[in-house]
Design an enzyme around this catalytic site. Structure first.
Site, PDB file in Angstrom:
ATOM      1  CD  GLU A 195      22.716 -89.386 -32.998  1.00  0.00           C
ATOM      2  OE1 GLU A 195      22.243 -90.926 -31.956  1.00  0.00           O
ATOM      3  OE2 GLU A 195      23.721 -90.026 -32.948  1.00  0.00           O
ATOM      4  CB  CYS A 224      27.956 -92.530 -27.172  1.00  0.00           C
ATOM      5  SG  CYS A 224      26.044 -93.901 -26.369  1.00  0.00           S
ATOM      6  CG  HIS A 279      16.951 -89.257 -29.844  1.00  0.00           C
ATOM      7  ND1 HIS A 279      15.844 -89.308 -29.197  1.00  0.00           N
ATOM      8  CD2 HIS A 279      17.675 -90.522 -29.202  1.00  0.00           C
ATOM      9  CE1 HIS A 279      15.326 -89.700 -28.909  1.00  0.00           C
ATOM     10  NE2 HIS A 279      16.487 -91.155 -28.507  1.00  0.00           N
ATOM     11  CG  HIS A 296      13.363 -92.886 -29.093  1.00  0.00           C
ATOM     12  ND1 HIS A 296      14.178 -93.126 -29.869  1.00  0.00           N
ATOM     13  CD2 HIS A 296      12.568 -91.894 -29.485  1.00  0.00           C
ATOM     14  CE1 HIS A 296      13.792 -92.633 -30.981  1.00  0.00           C
ATOM     15  NE2 HIS A 296      12.867 -91.851 -30.558  1.00  0.00           N
ATOM     16  CB  SER A 331      15.759 -94.827 -23.237  1.00  0.00           C
ATOM     17  OG  SER A 331      15.648 -96.130 -24.219  1.00  0.00           O
TER      18      SER A 331
HETATM   19  S1  SF4 Z   1      24.938 -92.242 -23.787  1.00  0.00           S
HETATM   20 FE1  SF4 Z   1      24.918 -92.605 -25.716  1.00  0.00          FE
HETATM   21  S2  SF4 Z   1      23.065 -94.181 -26.181  1.00  0.00           S
HETATM   22 FE2  SF4 Z   1      22.464 -92.483 -23.693  1.00  0.00          FE
HETATM   23  S3  SF4 Z   1      21.564 -90.767 -24.613  1.00  0.00           S
HETATM   24 FE3  SF4 Z   1      24.016 -90.298 -24.616  1.00  0.00          FE
HETATM   25  S4  SF4 Z   1      24.434 -91.525 -27.359  1.00  0.00           S
HETATM   26 FE4  SF4 Z   1      22.664 -91.994 -26.541  1.00  0.00          FE
END
Ligand code: SF4
Length: 267
Positions: free
Chosen positions: A127, A179, A75, A43, A251
């Site tokens: 997601e 995360c 995602h 994104h 991102s």
């Molecule tokens: S590390 Fe975390 S923020 Fe980055 S793409 Fe994976 S889930 Fe999304």
């Protein structure tokens, strides 16, 4: 005027990985080949535009696609889309972030064990659409399984869990699927808020994790602006400010953070 930069600037692991996967796929691209990403691969419109110039076409659905290669974004994608790709015999490259996959696997397990699954997140986000497709129809079970969007704000998640605990249940399983990168970025942003009187949040306007960083900044009462590029900044934002905090979404490329800092210095 001081400028402080959040510790976790630059791409997260999952975004770096997705971009590498796309760039490797594009390296072998021949004139007649078509490579698509199902939705933007990450994104960030400026990065997506850069990949488009190298040949990666973004599609919102698979209706008109008959051949070529489809890359699944960081995602993830709904089960129906994956099934469609398989049935059409289209080549699939999966760039789903492993942390998103981890959440998907939890949902699979909860579904198998007969839990009612509650996903805390933005229902319009890809997601969450993918997770919902795995969870299937709402079960009337008194066993509840709760998971969160990987980029959720921890406080929002805790509040939702408290609400769920007020429901009629026999068992509640709660998973922390936020995360690490998201947690670190939120923490680094909160820490800047203690010292700064203006916050600049850099990242795609369509980026859930960037929007959450902005939400954290706004809720703190510190003047905050969410921008994608240096061209959106206005001199008047900086008048009378002593300390500018810079934070960026998962991102957002380092190069954009640098450009924005250079422009603030010129102000
Ligand atoms: S590390 Fe975390 S923020 Fe980055 S793409 Fe994976 S889930 Fe999304």
């Amino acid at each position: 005027m001081k400028i402080k930069i959040a510790e976790c600037a630059g791409f997260c692991f999952g975004v770096k990985r997705a971009i590498n996967i796309a760039e490797n796929a594009l390296k072998g691209l021949k004139a007649k080949d078509n490579i698509y990403s199902l939705g933007p691969i990450i994104h960030n419109p400026q990065v997506v535009e850069g990949l488009f110039k190298k040949g990666l076409q973004v599609i919102s659905d698979l209706e008109k696609i008959k051949d070529g290669t489809v890359i699944i974004s960081s995602h993830g994608a709904p089960l129906e889309a994956l099934k469609d790709i398989k049935e059409k015999g289209i080549k699939l490259i999966d760039a789903t972030c492993p942390f998103v996959k981890y959440a998907q696997n939890i949902v699979k397990g909860l579904k198998k064990d007969g839990y009612r699954i509650i996903i805390v997140g933005d229902s319009a986000h890809p997601e969450i659409k993918a997770l919902k497709s795995i969870a299937g129809k709402d079960k009337k079970s008194k066993k509840i399984g709760v998971i969160s969007q990987t980029t959720q704000n921890k406080e929002n998640y805790i509040n939702e869990i408290k609400n769920i605990l007020g429901e009629d249940f026999s068992e509640v399983k709660v998973f922390n699927t936020i995360c690490n990168d998201t947690s670190k970025r939120q923490l680094a942003t909160r820490s800047l808020l203690k010292d700064c009187d203006l916050m600049i949040v850099i990242g795609g306007k369509n980026s859930a994790n960037t929007r959450r960083l902005w939400q954290i900044c706004k809720e703190s009462g510190v003047d905050s602006f969410h921008i994608e590029t240096e061209l959106e900044m206005k001199t008047k934002w900086f008048k009378g400010k002593d300390c500018i905090g810079i934070t960026s979404g998962a991102s957002t490329p380092d190069s954009m953070v640098k450009k924005i800092i250079e422009r603030i210095r010129r102000f």
